[in-house]
Design a protein around this motif. Structure first.
Motif, PDB file in Angstrom:
ATOM      1  N   ILE A  79       0.833  -1.205   0.000  1.00 43.41           N
ATOM      2  CA  ILE A  79       0.000   0.000   0.000  1.00 43.41           C
ATOM      3  C   ILE A  79       0.869   1.256   0.000  1.00 43.41           C
ATOM      4  O   ILE A  79       1.618   1.488   0.957  1.00 43.41           O
ATOM      5  CB  ILE A  79      -0.945   0.010   1.226  1.00 43.41           C
ATOM      6  N   ASP A  80       0.763   1.996  -1.092  1.00 48.57           N
ATOM      7  CA  ASP A  80       1.404   3.303  -1.223  1.00 48.57           C
ATOM      8  C   ASP A  80       2.877   3.283  -0.801  1.00 48.57           C
ATOM      9  O   ASP A  80       3.315   4.105   0.012  1.00 48.57           O
ATOM     10  CB  ASP A  80       0.617   4.314  -0.378  1.00 48.57           C
ATOM     11  N   VAL A  81       3.596   2.333  -1.372  1.00 51.73           N
ATOM     12  CA  VAL A  81       4.985   2.143  -0.958  1.00 51.73           C
ATOM     13  C   VAL A  81       5.960   2.925  -1.838  1.00 51.73           C
ATOM     14  O   VAL A  81       5.899   2.875  -3.060  1.00 51.73           O
ATOM     15  CB  VAL A  81       5.359   0.642  -0.966  1.00 51.73           C
ATOM     16  N   SER A  82       6.837   3.643  -1.179  1.00 51.10           N
ATOM     17  CA  SER A  82       7.960   4.275  -1.859  1.00 51.10           C
ATOM     18  C   SER A  82       9.247   3.773  -1.222  1.00 51.10           C
ATOM     19  O   SER A  82       9.261   3.393  -0.042  1.00 51.10           O
ATOM     20  CB  SER A  82       7.900   5.794  -1.722  1.00 51.10           C
ATOM     21  N   ILE A 133       8.895  -7.568   0.284  1.00 62.13           N
ATOM     22  CA  ILE A 133       7.957  -8.635   0.661  1.00 62.13           C
ATOM     23  C   ILE A 133       8.695  -9.676   1.490  1.00 62.13           C
ATOM     24  O   ILE A 133       8.186 -10.187   2.487  1.00 62.13           O
ATOM     25  CB  ILE A 133       7.323  -9.297  -0.586  1.00 62.13           C
ATOM     26  N   ALA A 134       9.947  -9.953   1.078  1.00 64.82           N
ATOM     27  CA  ALA A 134      10.754 -10.945   1.800  1.00 64.82           C
ATOM     28  C   ALA A 134      11.132 -10.469   3.192  1.00 64.82           C
ATOM     29  O   ALA A 134      11.393 -11.266   4.090  1.00 64.82           O
ATOM     30  CB  ALA A 134      12.016 -11.264   1.004  1.00 64.82           C
ATOM     31  N   GLY A 135      11.184  -9.152   3.378  1.00 68.44           N
ATOM     32  CA  GLY A 135      11.588  -8.614   4.670  1.00 68.44           C
ATOM     33  C   GLY A 135      13.085  -8.336   4.745  1.00 68.44           C
ATOM     34  O   GLY A 135      13.618  -8.075   5.819  1.00 68.44           O
ATOM     35  N   PHE A 136      13.766  -8.376   3.605  1.00 70.65           N
ATOM     36  CA  PHE A 136      15.196  -8.048   3.586  1.00 70.65           C
ATOM     37  C   PHE A 136      15.393  -6.537   3.643  1.00 70.65           C
ATOM     38  O   PHE A 136      16.469  -6.048   3.960  1.00 70.65           O
ATOM     39  CB  PHE A 136      15.870  -8.570   2.313  1.00 70.65           C
ATOM     40  N   ASP A 137      14.348  -5.831   3.247  1.00 71.86           N
ATOM     41  CA  ASP A 137      14.454  -4.384   3.152  1.00 71.86           C
ATOM     42  C   ASP A 137      13.113  -3.788   3.570  1.00 71.86           C
ATOM     43  O   ASP A 137      12.091  -4.469   3.524  1.00 71.86           O
ATOM     44  CB  ASP A 137      14.774  -4.005   1.700  1.00 71.86           C
ATOM     45  N   ARG A 138      13.119  -2.531   4.002  1.00 69.17           N
ATOM     46  CA  ARG A 138      11.875  -1.891   4.441  1.00 69.17           C
ATOM     47  C   ARG A 138      11.505  -0.741   3.523  1.00 69.17           C
ATOM     48  O   ARG A 138      12.388  -0.047   3.013  1.00 69.17           O
ATOM     49  CB  ARG A 138      12.067  -1.300   5.842  1.00 69.17           C
ATOM     50  N   THR A 179      10.462   2.995   2.485  1.00 64.98           N
ATOM     51  CA  THR A 179      10.713   4.309   3.071  1.00 64.98           C
ATOM     52  C   THR A 179       9.405   4.876   3.608  1.00 64.98           C
ATOM     53  O   THR A 179       9.342   5.408   4.716  1.00 64.98           O
ATOM     54  CB  THR A 179      11.319   5.264   2.011  1.00 64.98           C
ATOM     55  N   THR A 180       8.341   4.741   2.802  1.00 70.23           N
ATOM     56  CA  THR A 180       6.989   5.061   3.277  1.00 70.23           C
ATOM     57  C   THR A 180       6.036   4.006   2.743  1.00 70.23           C
ATOM     58  O   THR A 180       6.339   3.335   1.750  1.00 70.23           O
ATOM     59  CB  THR A 180       6.509   6.437   2.776  1.00 70.23           C
ATOM     60  N   GLY A 181       4.891   3.852   3.404  1.00 66.95           N
ATOM     61  CA  GLY A 181       3.913   2.860   2.990  1.00 66.95           C
ATOM     62  C   GLY A 181       4.097   1.546   3.731  1.00 66.95           C
ATOM     63  O   GLY A 181       5.001   1.420   4.567  1.00 66.95           O
ATOM     64  N   THR A 182       3.207   0.586   3.430  1.00 66.60           N
ATOM     65  CA  THR A 182       3.273  -0.683   4.161  1.00 66.60           C
ATOM     66  C   THR A 182       3.222  -1.884   3.224  1.00 66.60           C
ATOM     67  O   THR A 182       2.587  -1.857   2.181  1.00 66.60           O
ATOM     68  CB  THR A 182       2.104  -0.833   5.162  1.00 66.60           C
ATOM     69  N   VAL A 183       3.901  -2.937   3.668  1.00 66.30           N
ATOM     70  CA  VAL A 183       3.864  -4.229   2.979  1.00 66.30           C
ATOM     71  C   VAL A 183       3.390  -5.245   3.996  1.00 66.30           C
ATOM     72  O   VAL A 183       3.966  -5.354   5.078  1.00 66.30           O
ATOM     73  CB  VAL A 183       5.271  -4.625   2.482  1.00 66.30           C
ATOM     74  N   SER A 184       2.304  -5.965   3.663  1.00 69.64           N
ATOM     75  CA  SER A 184       1.869  -7.013   4.587  1.00 69.64           C
ATOM     76  C   SER A 184       1.692  -8.338   3.856  1.00 69.64           C
ATOM     77  O   SER A 184       1.391  -8.393   2.669  1.00 69.64           O
ATOM     78  CB  SER A 184       0.594  -6.611   5.321  1.00 69.64           C
ATOM     79  N   VAL A 185       1.941  -9.404   4.600  1.00 71.22           N
ATOM     80  CA  VAL A 185       1.779 -10.771   4.096  1.00 71.22           C
ATOM     81  C   VAL A 185       0.914 -11.525   5.101  1.00 71.22           C
ATOM     82  O   VAL A 185       1.202 -11.516   6.300  1.00 71.22           O
ATOM     83  CB  VAL A 185       3.149 -11.479   3.931  1.00 71.22           C
ATOM     84  N   GLY A 186      -0.153 -12.118   4.608  1.00 78.17           N
ATOM     85  CA  GLY A 186      -1.044 -12.878   5.488  1.00 78.17           C
ATOM     86  C   GLY A 186      -1.620 -12.031   6.605  1.00 78.17           C
ATOM     87  O   GLY A 186      -1.866 -12.516   7.708  1.00 78.17           O
ATOM     88  N   GLY A 222      -0.180  -9.635   8.288  1.00 83.19           N
ATOM     89  CA  GLY A 222       0.802  -9.035   9.204  1.00 83.19           C
ATOM     90  C   GLY A 222       1.781  -8.155   8.443  1.00 83.19           C
ATOM     91  O   GLY A 222       2.236  -8.509   7.359  1.00 83.19           O
ATOM     92  N   ILE A 223       2.093  -7.005   9.034  1.00 80.71           N
ATOM     93  CA  ILE A 223       3.072  -6.104   8.420  1.00 80.71           C
ATOM     94  C   ILE A 223       4.446  -6.784   8.424  1.00 80.71           C
ATOM     95  O   ILE A 223       4.868  -7.326   9.448  1.00 80.71           O
ATOM     96  CB  ILE A 223       3.168  -4.772   9.215  1.00 80.71           C
ATOM     97  N   VAL A 224       5.098  -6.740   7.275  1.00 80.18           N
ATOM     98  CA  VAL A 224       6.421  -7.368   7.151  1.00 80.18           C
ATOM     99  C   VAL A 224       7.478  -6.485   7.801  1.00 80.18           C
ATOM    100  O   VAL A 224       7.590  -5.302   7.477  1.00 80.18           O
ATOM    101  CB  VAL A 224       6.782  -7.579   5.666  1.00 80.18           C
ATOM    102  N   THR A 225       8.236  -7.055   8.731  1.00 82.77           N
ATOM    103  CA  THR A 225       9.336  -6.310   9.340  1.00 82.77           C
ATOM    104  C   THR A 225      10.659  -7.056   9.208  1.00 82.77           C
ATOM    105  O   THR A 225      11.724  -6.474   9.389  1.00 82.77           O
ATOM    106  CB  THR A 225       9.083  -6.054  10.837  1.00 82.77           C
ATOM    107  N   ALA A 226      10.594  -8.350   8.914  1.00 81.88           N
ATOM    108  CA  ALA A 226      11.800  -9.173   8.845  1.00 81.88           C
ATOM    109  C   ALA A 226      11.491 -10.421   8.017  1.00 81.88           C
ATOM    110  O   ALA A 226      10.325 -10.720   7.772  1.00 81.88           O
ATOM    111  CB  ALA A 226      12.224  -9.576  10.255  1.00 81.88           C
TER     112      ALA A 226
END
Ligand code: ADP
Ligand code: ADP
Length: 228
Positions: free
Chosen positions: A7-10, A55-60, A62-69, A71-75
């Motif tokens: 969602i709205d990821v940069s 998506i893999a969680g290797f990188d975050r 800068t703005t926006g969110t990535v979620s899988v299942g 849950g927000i991906v953090t790692a």
């Protein structure tokens, strides 16, 4: 049902020392539903790997969110299996132990781990090679080991970054056909990065077309072709 939501990821890579920055992704949105085989297609440098790495969680982002299942991906996590262009196998372990690698980390009954690994070794067409070492196998066969290892975890999603990019043309075509067969049989959610239009049309149920400078998703196409 959405498995992956971007969602709205940069993503901006900054180099503080050189005082430069690169906008790799500019406000992208992408939803991947369960059992979609999504190809992320675009020219070199358009941000495909950056999307996959987030998506893999290797990188975050800068703005926006990535979620899988949900849950927000953090790692990184075992709900996301990765297959890279260069298979990251353990050269000192035979094929079956590479395939069972994550099971081995969890411990448990060795005969059972071996039985589970064998099922996935057979699935990718490597039956008979379970006791070989990676150095004894061709590039394509090593790539199969990596795919079997990812499948065995039965992850929520499998992320593939140009997995056939380093293979010769014939091997690549064989592997593409096999991957389609495996997906047709088992289903599952796959995000597959490629710069080849042919490959994305051959493999994907959906294709997200990206354009460079700055990285954006231009179109999302649903492929509705009869498959071989
Ligand atoms: P693709 O996978 O489509 O070839 P990438 O996601 O690798 O594209 O790269 C997108 C852009 O971000 C490129 O301009 C690339 O140079 C830049 N980039 C990627 N990773 C980094 C990094 N770690 N540091 C700085 N710039 C990066
Ligand atoms: P792949 O399509 O998996 O890359 P190749 O096209 O390189 O495999 O090899 C064709 C076939 O040759 C393989 O499917 C396999 O049966 C056999 N082969 C390749 N490497 C070896 C090896 N180290 N030992 C025995 N057989 C091999």
């Amino acid at each position: 049902m959405a498995v992956i939501k971007i969602i709205d990821v940069s993503k901006v890579f900054s180099d503080a020392r050189r005082k430069t920055s690169t906008t790799a992704l500019a406000n992208i949105d992408l939803t991947v539903d369960r059992n979609e085989f999504l190809c992320l297609l675009g020219p070199s440098g358009c941000g495909k790997s950056t999307v996959l790495n987030m998506i893999a969680g290797f990188d975050r982002p800068t703005t926006g969110t990535v979620s899988v299942g949900g849950g927000i991906v953090t790692a990184p996590g075992s709900d996301r299996g990765m297959v890279f262009q260069q298979p990251t196998l353990m050269p000192w372990l035979p094929v079956w132990e590479n395939v069972a690698f994550y099971l081995n980390l969890r411990g448990g009954d060795s005969a059972e781990r071996r039985r589970v690994a064998q099922r996935y070794i057979d699935m990718v067409g490597l039956g008979g090679f379970e006791n070989h070492f990676p150095s004894e196998l061709s590039g394509g066969m090593n790539q199969r080991v990596g795919i079997a290892r990812a499948l065995l975890m039965n992850p929520e999603v499998i992320l593939m970054d140009e997995p056939f990019g380093a293979l010769d043309e014939q091997t690549k075509m064989d592997m593409q056909e096999e991957l389609v067969k495996i997906w047709q049989k088992n289903r599952g959610t796959i995000v597959f990065v490629t710069h080849s239009i042919d490959e994305s049309l051959m493999l994907g149920t959906h294709v997200a077309v990206m354009s460079a400078r700055p990285g954006r998703i231009r179109e999302l196409i649903e492929i509705d072709l009869p498959r071989p």
